[in-house]
Design a protein around this motif. Structure first.
Motif, PDB file in Angstrom:
ATOM      1  N   MET A  75       0.818  -1.181   0.000  1.00  0.00           N
ATOM      2  CA  MET A  75       0.000   0.000   0.000  1.00  0.00           C
ATOM      3  C   MET A  75       0.870   1.257   0.000  1.00  0.00           C
ATOM      4  SD  MET A  75      -3.452  -0.247   0.947  1.00  0.00           S
ATOM      5  CE  MET A  75      -4.338  -1.344  -0.027  1.00  0.00           C
ATOM      6  N   THR A  76       1.970   1.196  -0.666  1.00  0.00           N
ATOM      7  CA  THR A  76       2.847   2.342  -0.772  1.00  0.00           C
ATOM      8  C   THR A  76       2.176   3.395  -1.640  1.00  0.00           C
ATOM      9  OG1 THR A  76       4.740   0.872  -0.616  1.00  0.00           O
ATOM     10  CG2 THR A  76       5.157   3.077  -1.459  1.00  0.00           C
ATOM     11  N   LYS A  77       2.309   4.635  -1.206  1.00  0.00           N
ATOM     12  CA  LYS A  77       1.724   5.721  -1.991  1.00  0.00           C
ATOM     13  C   LYS A  77       2.622   5.957  -3.207  1.00  0.00           C
ATOM     14  CE  LYS A  77      -0.101  10.353  -1.437  1.00  0.00           C
ATOM     15  NZ  LYS A  77      -0.238  11.487  -0.527  1.00  0.00           N
ATOM     16  N   ILE A  78       2.073   5.707  -4.386  1.00  0.00           N
ATOM     17  CA  ILE A  78       2.834   5.843  -5.623  1.00  0.00           C
ATOM     18  C   ILE A  78       2.551   7.214  -6.205  1.00  0.00           C
ATOM     19  CG2 ILE A  78       3.171   4.926  -7.946  1.00  0.00           C
ATOM     20  CD1 ILE A  78       2.338   2.195  -6.823  1.00  0.00           C
ATOM     21  N   LYS A  93       6.540 -12.403   4.285  1.00  0.00           N
ATOM     22  CA  LYS A  93       7.232 -11.154   3.942  1.00  0.00           C
ATOM     23  C   LYS A  93       6.253 -10.152   3.336  1.00  0.00           C
ATOM     24  CE  LYS A  93      11.743 -13.238   3.080  1.00  0.00           C
ATOM     25  NZ  LYS A  93      12.700 -13.638   2.047  1.00  0.00           N
ATOM     26  N   GLN A  94       5.369 -10.637   2.474  1.00  0.00           N
ATOM     27  CA  GLN A  94       4.382  -9.744   1.855  1.00  0.00           C
ATOM     28  C   GLN A  94       3.436  -9.168   2.907  1.00  0.00           C
ATOM     29  OE1 GLN A  94       4.249  -8.698  -1.259  1.00  0.00           O
ATOM     30  NE2 GLN A  94       5.897  -9.961  -2.032  1.00  0.00           N
ATOM     31  N   ILE A  95       3.002  -9.992   3.843  1.00  0.00           N
ATOM     32  CA  ILE A  95       2.113  -9.525   4.918  1.00  0.00           C
ATOM     33  C   ILE A  95       2.839  -8.500   5.783  1.00  0.00           C
ATOM     34  CG2 ILE A  95       0.945 -10.231   7.056  1.00  0.00           C
ATOM     35  CD1 ILE A  95      -0.661 -10.981   4.638  1.00  0.00           C
ATOM     36  N   ALA A  96       4.101  -8.763   6.110  1.00  0.00           N
ATOM     37  CA  ALA A  96       4.873  -7.823   6.928  1.00  0.00           C
ATOM     38  C   ALA A  96       5.024  -6.474   6.212  1.00  0.00           C
ATOM     39  CB  ALA A  96       6.249  -8.411   7.254  1.00  0.00           C
ATOM     40  N   GLU A  97       5.301  -6.526   4.920  1.00  0.00           N
ATOM     41  CA  GLU A  97       5.439  -5.278   4.137  1.00  0.00           C
ATOM     42  C   GLU A  97       4.106  -4.540   4.066  1.00  0.00           C
ATOM     43  OE1 GLU A  97       7.352  -2.323   1.966  1.00  0.00           O
ATOM     44  OE2 GLU A  97       8.237  -4.013   3.051  1.00  0.00           O
ATOM     45  N   LEU A  98       3.042  -5.272   3.853  1.00  0.00           N
ATOM     46  CA  LEU A  98       1.712  -4.667   3.806  1.00  0.00           C
ATOM     47  C   LEU A  98       1.373  -4.011   5.140  1.00  0.00           C
ATOM     48  CD1 LEU A  98      -0.943  -4.330   2.161  1.00  0.00           C
ATOM     49  CD2 LEU A  98      -1.691  -6.474   3.198  1.00  0.00           C
ATOM     50  N   ASN A  99       1.666  -4.694   6.234  1.00  0.00           N
ATOM     51  CA  ASN A  99       1.402  -4.131   7.564  1.00  0.00           C
ATOM     52  C   ASN A  99       2.230  -2.878   7.815  1.00  0.00           C
ATOM     53  OD1 ASN A  99      -0.521  -5.984   8.324  1.00  0.00           O
ATOM     54  ND2 ASN A  99       0.952  -7.367   9.259  1.00  0.00           N
ATOM     55  N   LYS A 100       3.481  -2.928   7.422  1.00  0.00           N
ATOM     56  CA  LYS A 100       4.367  -1.770   7.602  1.00  0.00           C
ATOM     57  C   LYS A 100       3.835  -0.575   6.814  1.00  0.00           C
ATOM     58  CE  LYS A 100       8.755  -0.436   5.901  1.00  0.00           C
ATOM     59  NZ  LYS A 100       9.907  -0.884   5.170  1.00  0.00           N
ATOM     60  N   ASP A 152      -3.826  -4.479  15.017  1.00  0.00           N
ATOM     61  CA  ASP A 152      -3.030  -5.304  15.926  1.00  0.00           C
ATOM     62  C   ASP A 152      -3.709  -6.645  16.192  1.00  0.00           C
ATOM     63  OD1 ASP A 152      -1.127  -3.295  16.055  1.00  0.00           O
ATOM     64  OD2 ASP A 152      -1.821  -2.505  17.995  1.00  0.00           O
ATOM     65  N   THR A 153      -5.033  -6.613  16.365  1.00  0.00           N
ATOM     66  CA  THR A 153      -5.790  -7.844  16.586  1.00  0.00           C
ATOM     67  C   THR A 153      -5.708  -8.752  15.361  1.00  0.00           C
ATOM     68  OG1 THR A 153      -7.305  -6.706  18.089  1.00  0.00           O
ATOM     69  CG2 THR A 153      -8.071  -8.779  17.123  1.00  0.00           C
ATOM     70  N   ALA A 154      -5.860  -8.177  14.171  1.00  0.00           N
ATOM     71  CA  ALA A 154      -5.771  -8.969  12.937  1.00  0.00           C
ATOM     72  C   ALA A 154      -4.381  -9.579  12.791  1.00  0.00           C
ATOM     73  CB  ALA A 154      -6.107  -8.103  11.728  1.00  0.00           C
ATOM     74  N   ASN A 155      -3.355  -8.808  13.098  1.00  0.00           N
ATOM     75  CA  ASN A 155      -1.985  -9.336  13.020  1.00  0.00           C
ATOM     76  C   ASN A 155      -1.779 -10.462  14.024  1.00  0.00           C
ATOM     77  OD1 ASN A 155      -1.118  -7.694  10.940  1.00  0.00           O
ATOM     78  ND2 ASN A 155      -0.411  -6.085  12.308  1.00  0.00           N
ATOM     79  N   SER A 156      -2.333 -10.300  15.212  1.00  0.00           N
ATOM     80  CA  SER A 156      -2.219 -11.339  16.229  1.00  0.00           C
ATOM     81  C   SER A 156      -2.928 -12.611  15.785  1.00  0.00           C
ATOM     82  CB  SER A 156      -2.806 -10.833  17.548  1.00  0.00           C
ATOM     83  OG  SER A 156      -2.764 -11.842  18.523  1.00  0.00           O
ATOM     84  N   LEU A 157      -4.117 -12.456  15.208  1.00  0.00           N
ATOM     85  CA  LEU A 157      -4.850 -13.616  14.696  1.00  0.00           C
ATOM     86  C   LEU A 157      -4.073 -14.310  13.577  1.00  0.00           C
ATOM     87  CD1 LEU A 157      -8.503 -12.236  14.621  1.00  0.00           C
ATOM     88  CD2 LEU A 157      -7.614 -14.051  16.101  1.00  0.00           C
ATOM     89  N   TYR A 158      -3.497 -13.507  12.681  1.00  0.00           N
ATOM     90  CA  TYR A 158      -2.701 -14.079  11.591  1.00  0.00           C
ATOM     91  C   TYR A 158      -1.505 -14.844  12.154  1.00  0.00           C
ATOM     92  CZ  TYR A 158       0.692 -14.510   7.901  1.00  0.00           C
ATOM     93  OH  TYR A 158       1.634 -15.018   7.048  1.00  0.00           O
ATOM     94  N   ASP A 159      -0.809 -14.250  13.130  1.00  0.00           N
ATOM     95  CA  ASP A 159       0.349 -14.913  13.728  1.00  0.00           C
ATOM     96  C   ASP A 159      -0.056 -16.237  14.370  1.00  0.00           C
ATOM     97  OD1 ASP A 159       2.073 -12.895  12.936  1.00  0.00           O
ATOM     98  OD2 ASP A 159       2.056 -11.872  14.888  1.00  0.00           O
TER      99      ASP A 159
END
Length: 186
Positions: free
Chosen positions: A1-4, A105-112, A141-148
């Protein structure tokens, strides 16, 4: 979701995605080649073993010798089948780990990127909207925790399945060996 903001940024994102896809495709092809080579080597080995076994069985002079040969020749076939299954499992596991790693890695980049975008939006938001951003951050944060948790559970399930397969294979080999020894004593 980088602003292009520029065509160059769009091209860079496209290039990065293409490189990721090519890396994944290249590694999938390499695994397919390994599997094809394993299959060819297995077929060659089975053919050679079949010829040798047929010769030995043809040379048997009495039923007792035939039974002993059968028991003697079965163990190597079982061992080769187990080795083949383990090799296939190893190739499949490598592929699964690679895809999982890429996905993580894609999820981490998307979250960042989402967190950065949320932070930028919070800075330019009108006063009093802090609660909305806090709620969105909490949901993220909850969604990330659920994913983890789901990811850990999936990894544990894969490990348990692999351990069960190994245990079942070993039990089968032990049972076959015991059966062969019992047949050889008769």
């Amino acid at each position: 979701m980088t602003k292009i903001q520029t065509p160059e940024q769009l091209a860079a994102v496209g290039q990065a995605n293409l490189e990721t896809l090519m890396s994944l495709a290249t590694s999938a092809i390499a695994r397919a080649e390994r599997l094809a080579e394993l299959n060819l080597n297995t077929v060659r080995s089975v053919l050679e073993d079949s010829v040798a076994t047929t010769r030995k069985l043809a040379e048997a002079k009495n039923p007792q010798e035939l039974a002993n040969l059968q028991a003697e020749l079965t163990k190597p076939m079982i061992d080769k089948a187990v080795a083949y299954a383990r090799s296939v499992q190893e190739i499949a596991t490598e592929g699964q780990h690679e895809v999982s790693s890429l996905f993580e890695k894609q999820i981490a980049e998307l979250n960042k990127n989402f967190a950065s975008m949320l932070e930028q939006a919070a800075k330019s938001a009108p006063a009093g909207s802090e609660g909305v951003f806090a709620a969105v951050k909490s949901a993220m944060d909850t969604a990330n925790s659920l994913y983890d948790n789901a990811s850990k559970a999936a990894k544990q399930a894969a490990e348990v399945a692999e351990a069960n397969m190994t245990a079942a294979t070993e039990a089968t080999v032990k049972a076959m060996t015991a059966t062969q020894k019992a047949a050889g004593k008769k």
